[in-house]
Write an enzyme that holds these catalytic residues in place. Structure first.
Site, short mmCIF file in Angstrom:
data_model
loop_
_atom_site.label_atom_id
_atom_site.label_comp_id
_atom_site.label_asym_id
_atom_site.label_seq_id
_atom_site.Cartn_x
_atom_site.Cartn_y
_atom_site.Cartn_z
CE LYS A 1 -19.91 6.37 -18.52
NZ LYS A 1 -18.46 6.45 -18.66
CE LYS B 1 -14.72 -0.44 -19.20
NZ LYS B 1 -14.89 0.84 -18.47
CG LEU C 1 -5.87 4.20 -17.15
CD1 LEU C 1 -5.18 3.60 -15.94
CD2 LEU C 1 -4.89 4.35 -18.30
N PRO C 2 -8.83 1.92 -19.72
CG PRO C 2 -7.79 0.17 -20.88
CD PRO C 2 -7.52 1.52 -20.29
CB THR D 1 -16.33 3.53 -16.91
OG1 THR D 1 -16.65 4.81 -17.47
CG2 THR D 1 -17.61 2.87 -16.42
#
Length: 306
Positions: A179, A247, A73-74, A104
């Site tokens: 990450k 983001k 998902l975003p 992430t």
């Protein structure tokens, strides 16, 4: 008696979120597992039906019908809403099922989800993805895992079709933490290339020669060589969308501030990234190269006028 890996290899998977990375990952998994998929854009989910996947009407139905739920998902808000909000996945999932969260997000969000899942008897891994959509299509991603080591290791049958390497990083939140480390270098590297190209233009190097020569030097990492070639063609088709890098920069800076770490280069790169993201265009994060080129062109015009 079946081993944990054998049990996982026979599991029914559910996949939620069929975006730039989610869609190619789900397609590769559908070739190996019984799959149920869901996306708010039903058309994206229907594309997987041709590969034998079932299409769920909503996340709750999917969660109740599978052994392992994967999601890509975003952002963190979408993840929290899916599992603990309107998506209602935790309450709908089978007891002793497993969540593999690929998004992430902030390490704290992963830890929050891990704790919430445990209350329902559900295991949860944060398995962060490194790689763009072409790597996902080729099954050549790199994965960083956080959570229980045994659960991570027993999930290897799921990792095999989508990644060429995976690393266990530690307890919940460790996968997404790694990450953020990786994407710090990714974002800084792209900004460094953009500034180097702007300098080359200022020094009157021919554009095509500048781009092609720089791509052949050892200082450009392999992950960015293709980006440089595409930028040379002025092609910013999103493989890793600018909005997602924007983001991620936010997550990186927030993590640094929380730990009292000063990251001046990262903050500067994030500011340039944000300026390009303000355009609202769906483009690759390498578009900061174009922004630096345009700034150089404007400065050149301004200097000529004076």
């Amino acid at each position: 008696m079946l081993s944990d890996q054998e049990i996982v290899s026979k599991s029914r998977l559910g996949f939620i979120g069929l975006g730039h990375l989610g869609s190619p990952i789900a397609r590769r998994l559908a070739a190996k597992f019984h799959m149920v998929v869901y996306d708010r854009d039903r058309g994206k989910a229907e594309e997987l039906r041709a590969l034998g996947a079932a299409v769920a009407d909503d996340p709750r139905t999917l969660a109740a019908d599978v052994d392992v739920v994967l999601s890509c998902l975003p952002d963190g808000a979408a993840v929290e809403d899916l599992y603990m909000g309107s998506g209602n996945v935790l309450r709908s999932a089978r007891p002793h099922s497993r969540i593999i969260e690929l998004s992430t997000i902030a390490p704290e969000t992963s830890q929050k989800l891990h704790e919430a899942a445990g209350k329902y008897g559900i295991s949860m891994l944060d398995v962060a993805i490194s790689g763009s959509s072409p790597a996902a299509e080729a099954g050549a991603l790199t994965l960083f895992g956080g959570g229980e080591r045994e659960e991570f290791e027993s999930s290897e049958p799921i990792f095999t079709p989508i990644a060429h390497q995976w690393f266990y990083m530690g307890p919940s939140g460790s996968g997404v933490a790694m990450k953020l480390v990786v994407n710090t270098l990714l974002g800084l590297g792209m900004q460094g290339i953009a500034e180097a190209l702007a300098l080359g233009s200022r020094l009157d190097l021919p554009r095509d020669l500048l781009y092609s020569t720089l791509a052949k030097t050892a200082v450009v990492p392999p992950a960015l060589v293709g980006k440089l070639a595409a930028a040379g063609r002025r092609d910013y088709t999103p493989q890793f969308p600018l909005r997602l890098m924007h983001k991620d920069f936010g997550l990186i800076i927030a993590a640094a501030e929380k730990s009292g770490l000063f990251m001046p280069a990262t903050e500067s790169a994030a500011a340039v990234n944000a300026a390009e993201a303000a355009s609202g265009l769906e483009q690759d994060f390498s578009a900061v190269i174009r922004l630096m080129e345009e700034r150089f062109a404007l400065e050149t015009i301004s200097t000529a006028r004076h």
